[in-house]
Design a protein around this motif. Sequence first.
Motif, PDB file in Angstrom:
ATOM      1  N   ASP A 129       0.843  -1.196   0.000  1.00 18.84           N
ATOM      2  CA  ASP A 129       0.000   0.000   0.000  1.00 18.84           C
ATOM      3  C   ASP A 129       0.882   1.251   0.000  1.00 18.84           C
ATOM      4  O   ASP A 129       2.108   1.160   0.140  1.00 18.84           O
ATOM      5  CB  ASP A 129      -0.997  -0.032   1.162  1.00 18.84           C
TER       6      ASP A 129
ATOM      7  N   ILE B 231      -5.159  -3.365  -3.773  1.00 16.30           N
ATOM      8  CA  ILE B 231      -5.734  -2.488  -2.752  1.00 16.30           C
ATOM      9  C   ILE B 231      -6.114  -1.169  -3.402  1.00 16.30           C
ATOM     10  O   ILE B 231      -5.373  -0.625  -4.228  1.00 16.30           O
ATOM     11  CB  ILE B 231      -4.756  -2.286  -1.575  1.00 16.30           C
TER      12      ILE B 231
ATOM     13  N   GLY C   7      -8.567   1.763   0.961  1.00 15.16           N
ATOM     14  CA  GLY C   7      -8.000   0.765   1.851  1.00 15.16           C
ATOM     15  C   GLY C   7      -8.661  -0.586   1.765  1.00 15.16           C
ATOM     16  O   GLY C   7      -8.396  -1.454   2.610  1.00 15.16           O
TER      17      GLY C   7
ATOM     18  N   TRP D 281      -9.011   3.793   7.054  1.00 11.00           N
ATOM     19  CA  TRP D 281      -8.785   4.484   5.784  1.00 11.00           C
ATOM     20  C   TRP D 281      -9.980   5.377   5.470  1.00 11.00           C
ATOM     21  O   TRP D 281     -11.124   5.057   5.789  1.00 11.00           O
ATOM     22  CB  TRP D 281      -8.601   3.485   4.651  1.00 11.00           C
TER      23      TRP D 281
END
Length: 832
Positions: free
Chosen positions: A642, A689, A693, A711
């Motif tokens: 991420d 992703i 999130g 997120w």
Amino acid sequence: MDAGPRALRRPALLLLAGLATSLPVAAQTLVDVFPDTFDQPTPMVTDSLGNVYVAGELSHNVWRIAPDGTTSVAISRSAPAPGPCAKPFALAIGPADELYVACDLNDKVLRLDTDGTLSEALAPAIPGSGDVELTSLAVSAGGTLFVGATVDGDGFVFEVAPGGTVSIALDETSVPGGLPGQPLVFGERGTVIIGWYDHLWQIDGTGAPLLLADGIGTAVDVAVTTGGAIYACATNTLYRVTLQGAVDVLESSKKGMEVEADELGNAWVIKPVDGPFGLQSEIRRIDPSGQQTVVVPVTPPEGVYYGLAAGPDNSIYWLLDLGSMVPGSHWLARRAPGGAVSLLIDAAGAGPNEWAVDAHRPFPRADGSVLVASEKTDNILVADGSGGVASVFTIPDFRDNVRATPTFDAQGRPLVVTGGSTFANVFDAADVLRLEGLPADVTKVYDGGAPGAAGQGQLILAAAPDSRGDTWFLTEWYLFRVAPDGTVTQVYEPGNLGDYTHMVLDSRDTVYVSGADDAIHRITPDGVGEVLVADLGDTVQELAVDAQDNVLARVSSQVLRIAPDGEVTPALDSSMGVTLGPTTAMAVGRQGDIWLAVAPTTFSPLVVPRVVHRAPDGTVEVALDAADLGLDDLFVGAMVADPFGDLYVLERRAALVVRLDAAGGATVLVSNADEGTAALASLPQHGAIDLSGTLWFDGGAAFLALSQDDWWTDLHGSAPGLAGRPRLAVRATMEPGSSFDRVITHAPPNALMLNWIAFQSTPFDAIGGTVHAFPYSQQLAFVADAQGDSGFALTWPAGIPSGIDVYLQFIVQDLSVPDGLTLSNAVTKTTP
């Protein structure tokens, strides 16, 4: 179709030329989806699983059409206690997928729960009941049912709480002077609106009804946009009403209008106008700022538009009644988001008015099909969206695993290629329940069968979107580009790529393809292709792109870096101090981190299974092994990095989802031992992703989405620039003293940026994207680094009230685009 009807249609097609330069006329087929007992279908509703419910008013049955096309009776005329529904005419779906049906002849509302339980939601025992007439149904986001009715000639709106308590929400005593006539209840985006006599109300079951407007006449059509604007058609006038009570008159007409809202905040209006042949109609779009545009010009002579409906992809559908000018007067038309207009169904070959549909709107479905209820022939027509008409609904099944790693389009939807099929599917992340499996919203983007395409019918092996809104599809032999309006262009023919086929796009929309020929092909955005590297010595098993647009290729037991000029250098191999082995997965971080998963095989039993990490400074270390998870073995199917430096590891043998944070801590997010996650036993091996999130991954028989509560929600709206679309991700629980992490990537190197912070959102389109963080309350200046990134962590302050919506978005300097500016996506979260 014979020449006679085609010749009769030709004058109509010439008159319709104002709609589009070319309107393909579909081969018309009437489809009897239901048995002969189906009589006079009503408008349709759908639940979150994609089941469609439609009532036959004169057959006294309510039918269910499953996503696979199976048709069954949901409520029959011989229903058990509390008895049948005589002349069902209005339907509504609640938040738990419960179905409500208004029964005209026996004056009650039935409720059908998902477990098959049938009960009375509102029975004839209404206070003062005598002559009862039910007029409409709507359900609030909280599950409160509202029923519009007249009792002994007096108007009422009844409120049925989720527990079954019935009360009067509105009646003639609600305002001085009373409210004669029948109330009309509308359910729009979880908002319940009441149109009654001279008034417009909002009501949600949590308090007193809110009077939005008076003196406007009875609203006969209502639409609520994503921005919260309410459009109401009343007394041949279109009004826009805000929750603060502001009322604007937008349009007036000699006849009533229709209004519909799409997911982008636009309102679409059918307006009758004076034409050269008398009263005709046109279709207008009203954008969130109030700007009006005529998008479909006036109808031909004797023709009117009606039945306006917005599709899940923000297409607009409507019906055309061409009167007596041609045999078969009712047609179904579609305007794509790009503006192209086409005919999906024409009834010319079936005789005059063969599928007359009264005033029912078409029903666009998530799979691209459109349903039309025909009261003339007592059937349902199903247009498949590409010009043909079919009798079944198809949602791709996942009994074959996902073939390729999902990627995300400009709207944040993951593009997924399913195994054993010749098409790619788009899944809307907003419609996915946490770990509930197959999403309800499924749209076929491309089926490999484009007319004249060389790769027609070939298995699609990979899909990827670019920043312009086009989607690239790769088969074993060919590369195609599909525009948002569905136009398919064959771009490149790399040859037989075999099973190990991969595709990736860099920040400038350059496409890289690898296959069984051990080569990497490069295709520029305008479609010029070449072999970048002729022979890497072995089959490429995975492709990625780093922040500098170098291509990273997982080949055998190493990762190779291929620079834009074609130079090949090792990025991670055994010469760097760690013994590797056969690799199973690779991930690349935004700062240049590389993770590589290795596992023993029959030919290399001594290899230690683990995840190896190479930092940007060249340091190589073991990031994760089986002991860290309490396992005897470790076999990684996929890894996803991420923007914050965390790594998500999809472990196949124990069926785990593990998050490895930047400090090296490992957290098991999902285990097959968890209740309700048995699908993970199917060995996840692909993942991605999004900017909200949500971790998307395949579970063999299902495609799963794991949300992360800290997120912020991605609102999209970014605009393309030098380095692609700037991407903003924020994670913060917003608890006082907690960490507030923010990262923006894909800005131009060293670009100046303004971060807009807003506490309300009035979206508008600008510089190629959509501004959501407006009107802003504060702006902060930042400068991107040499890679076009910017990130920091702060502490969330104390003292901010709960329930406040916060919006963040970046305006980025970019001298490569005409306006000199571009936009990141916007994100939002509500303070706890």
